[in-house]
Motif scaffolding. Structure first.
Motif, PDB file in Angstrom:
ATOM      1  N   VAL A  76       0.856  -1.195   0.000  1.00  7.34           N
ATOM      2  CA  VAL A  76       0.000   0.000   0.000  1.00  7.34           C
ATOM      3  C   VAL A  76       0.885   1.236   0.000  1.00  7.34           C
ATOM      4  O   VAL A  76       2.020   1.201   0.516  1.00  7.34           O
ATOM      5  CB  VAL A  76      -0.952  -0.021   1.215  1.00  7.34           C
ATOM      6  CG1 VAL A  76      -0.183   0.064   2.524  1.00  7.34           C
ATOM      7  CG2 VAL A  76      -1.995   1.079   1.123  1.00  7.34           C
ATOM      8  N   GLN A  77       0.381   2.313  -0.554  1.00  7.88           N
ATOM      9  CA  GLN A  77       1.132   3.569  -0.528  1.00  7.88           C
ATOM     10  C   GLN A  77       0.987   4.249   0.825  1.00  7.88           C
ATOM     11  O   GLN A  77       0.001   4.040   1.543  1.00  7.88           O
ATOM     12  CB  GLN A  77       0.629   4.494  -1.625  1.00  7.88           C
ATOM     13  CG  GLN A  77       1.007   4.053  -3.031  1.00  7.88           C
ATOM     14  CD  GLN A  77       0.675   5.105  -4.069  1.00  7.88           C
ATOM     15  OE1 GLN A  77      -0.265   5.869  -3.904  1.00  7.88           O
ATOM     16  NE2 GLN A  77       1.439   5.126  -5.154  1.00  7.88           N
ATOM     17  N   ALA A  78       1.957   5.066   1.147  1.00  6.82           N
ATOM     18  CA  ALA A  78       1.899   5.833   2.385  1.00  6.82           C
ATOM     19  C   ALA A  78       0.601   6.640   2.433  1.00  6.82           C
ATOM     20  O   ALA A  78       0.184   7.221   1.427  1.00  6.82           O
ATOM     21  CB  ALA A  78       3.101   6.762   2.490  1.00  6.82           C
ATOM     22  N   GLY A  79      -0.028   6.643   3.608  1.00  7.90           N
ATOM     23  CA  GLY A  79      -1.309   7.305   3.771  1.00  7.90           C
ATOM     24  C   GLY A  79      -2.499   6.401   3.539  1.00  7.90           C
ATOM     25  O   GLY A  79      -3.640   6.780   3.847  1.00  7.90           O
ATOM     26  N   GLY A  80      -2.250   5.219   3.007  1.00  9.31           N
ATOM     27  CA  GLY A  80      -3.319   4.279   2.723  1.00  9.31           C
ATOM     28  C   GLY A  80      -3.726   3.455   3.937  1.00  9.31           C
ATOM     29  O   GLY A  80      -3.235   3.678   5.056  1.00  9.31           O
ATOM     30  N   SER A  81      -4.623   2.503   3.693  1.00  2.17           N
ATOM     31  CA  SER A  81      -5.168   1.675   4.766  1.00  2.17           C
ATOM     32  C   SER A  81      -5.128   0.196   4.386  1.00  2.17           C
ATOM     33  O   SER A  81      -5.180  -0.156   3.202  1.00  2.17           O
ATOM     34  CB  SER A  81      -6.626   2.066   5.046  1.00  2.17           C
ATOM     35  OG  SER A  81      -6.729   3.396   5.478  1.00  2.17           O
ATOM     36  N   LEU A  82      -5.032  -0.630   5.409  1.00  2.00           N
ATOM     37  CA  LEU A  82      -5.164  -2.075   5.274  1.00  2.00           C
ATOM     38  C   LEU A  82      -5.897  -2.607   6.488  1.00  2.00           C
ATOM     39  O   LEU A  82      -5.822  -2.011   7.571  1.00  2.00           O
ATOM     40  CB  LEU A  82      -3.796  -2.761   5.191  1.00  2.00           C
ATOM     41  CG  LEU A  82      -3.035  -2.749   3.871  1.00  2.00           C
ATOM     42  CD1 LEU A  82      -1.649  -3.371   4.073  1.00  2.00           C
ATOM     43  CD2 LEU A  82      -3.799  -3.465   2.778  1.00  2.00           C
ATOM     44  N   ARG A  83      -6.577  -3.731   6.314  1.00  2.00           N
ATOM     45  CA  ARG A  83      -7.232  -4.399   7.429  1.00  2.00           C
ATOM     46  C   ARG A  83      -6.724  -5.836   7.498  1.00  2.00           C
ATOM     47  O   ARG A  83      -6.922  -6.611   6.567  1.00  2.00           O
ATOM     48  CB  ARG A  83      -8.742  -4.411   7.255  1.00  2.00           C
ATOM     49  CG  ARG A  83      -9.496  -4.920   8.477  1.00  2.00           C
ATOM     50  CD  ARG A  83     -10.925  -5.235   8.132  1.00  2.00           C
ATOM     51  NE  ARG A  83     -11.791  -5.345   9.298  1.00  2.00           N
ATOM     52  CZ  ARG A  83     -12.961  -5.978   9.292  1.00  2.00           C
ATOM     53  NH1 ARG A  83     -13.394  -6.541   8.174  1.00  2.00           N
ATOM     54  NH2 ARG A  83     -13.696  -6.024  10.390  1.00  2.00           N
ATOM     55  N   LEU A  84      -6.080  -6.147   8.615  1.00  2.00           N
ATOM     56  CA  LEU A  84      -5.608  -7.504   8.841  1.00  2.00           C
ATOM     57  C   LEU A  84      -6.665  -8.294   9.600  1.00  2.00           C
ATOM     58  O   LEU A  84      -7.375  -7.741  10.450  1.00  2.00           O
ATOM     59  CB  LEU A  84      -4.312  -7.498   9.647  1.00  2.00           C
ATOM     60  CG  LEU A  84      -3.145  -6.684   9.082  1.00  2.00           C
ATOM     61  CD1 LEU A  84      -1.918  -6.866   9.975  1.00  2.00           C
ATOM     62  CD2 LEU A  84      -2.852  -7.061   7.647  1.00  2.00           C
ATOM     63  N   SER A  85      -6.742  -9.579   9.306  1.00  2.00           N
ATOM     64  CA  SER A  85      -7.630 -10.483  10.024  1.00  2.00           C
ATOM     65  C   SER A  85      -6.830 -11.663  10.546  1.00  2.00           C
ATOM     66  O   SER A  85      -5.801 -12.039   9.972  1.00  2.00           O
ATOM     67  CB  SER A  85      -8.739 -11.015   9.104  1.00  2.00           C
ATOM     68  OG  SER A  85      -9.544  -9.963   8.629  1.00  2.00           O
ATOM     69  N   CYS A  86      -7.292 -12.237  11.642  1.00  2.00           N
ATOM     70  CA  CYS A  86      -6.661 -13.423  12.218  1.00  2.00           C
ATOM     71  C   CYS A  86      -7.769 -14.381  12.623  1.00  2.00           C
ATOM     72  O   CYS A  86      -8.551 -14.073  13.533  1.00  2.00           O
ATOM     73  CB  CYS A  86      -5.809 -13.046  13.415  1.00  2.00           C
ATOM     74  SG  CYS A  86      -5.145 -14.463  14.328  1.00  2.00           S
ATOM     75  N   ALA A  87      -7.816 -15.523  11.963  1.00  2.00           N
ATOM     76  CA  ALA A  87      -8.821 -16.537  12.268  1.00  2.00           C
ATOM     77  C   ALA A  87      -8.240 -17.540  13.250  1.00  2.00           C
ATOM     78  O   ALA A  87      -7.174 -18.115  13.006  1.00  2.00           O
ATOM     79  CB  ALA A  87      -9.254 -17.236  10.989  1.00  2.00           C
ATOM     80  N   ALA A  88      -8.946 -17.742  14.358  1.00  2.00           N
ATOM     81  CA  ALA A  88      -8.501 -18.679  15.383  1.00  2.00           C
ATOM     82  C   ALA A  88      -9.291 -19.972  15.284  1.00  2.00           C
ATOM     83  O   ALA A  88     -10.500 -19.961  15.059  1.00  2.00           O
ATOM     84  CB  ALA A  88      -8.678 -18.062  16.766  1.00  2.00           C
ATOM     85  N   SER A  89      -8.610 -21.076  15.459  1.00  2.00           N
ATOM     86  CA  SER A  89      -9.265 -22.384  15.484  1.00  2.00           C
ATOM     87  C   SER A  89      -8.620 -23.218  16.578  1.00  2.00           C
ATOM     88  O   SER A  89      -7.594 -22.855  17.149  1.00  2.00           O
ATOM     89  CB  SER A  89      -9.153 -23.080  14.132  1.00  2.00           C
ATOM     90  OG  SER A  89      -7.804 -23.293  13.790  1.00  2.00           O
TER      91      SER A  89
END
Length: 125
Positions: free
Chosen positions: A12-25
């Motif tokens: 992603v470029q600076a200033g942008g956004s990301l959403r991380l996810s973590c699935a637990a099992s």
């Protein structure tokens, strides 16, 4: 035994956004405290954010306060990290973590009893 699988990393470029996810099992009948750490090349793994078992309490590393938001959906056994206003210095492998005997948010690696495999986040300038 708990298994954690991250997703959502990328470039992603600076200033942008990301959403991380973590699935637990695995052992998910009773929720536990969870968090995110990151590790940049040549550096130690460092704390980013964590959240209590209920989701009512959170903790953040100073450099991400106001930009990152940690949350969880216990019904889906999933942890999230919303990252806004990203900077090149946020570039790292991000690891999901769990304190399977803990109730409260944490910041120390010594509390972690399970790790994910990591997801790469790269922020270009």
């Amino acid at each position: 035994q708990v298994q954690l699988v991250e997703s959502g990393g990328g470039l992603v470029q600076a200033g942008g956004s990301l959403r991380l996810s973590c699935a637990a099992s695995g052992r998910t009948v009773r929720p536990y405290a969870m968090g995110w750490f990151r590790q940049a090349p040549g550096k130690e793994r460092e704390f980013v954010a964590s959240i209590s078992r209920s989701g009512g309490s959170t903790s953040y590393e100073d450099s991400v306060k106001g930009r990152f938001t940690i949350s969880r959906d216990n019904a889906k056994n999933t942890l999230y990290l919303q990252m806004n206003s990203l900077k090149p210095e946020d570039t790292a492998v991000y690891y999901c973590s769990a304190d399977t005997s803990g109730l409260f948010a944490y910041s120390s690696k010594s509390r972690v009893s399970a790790w994910g495999q990591g997801t790469q986040v790269t922020v270009s300038s």
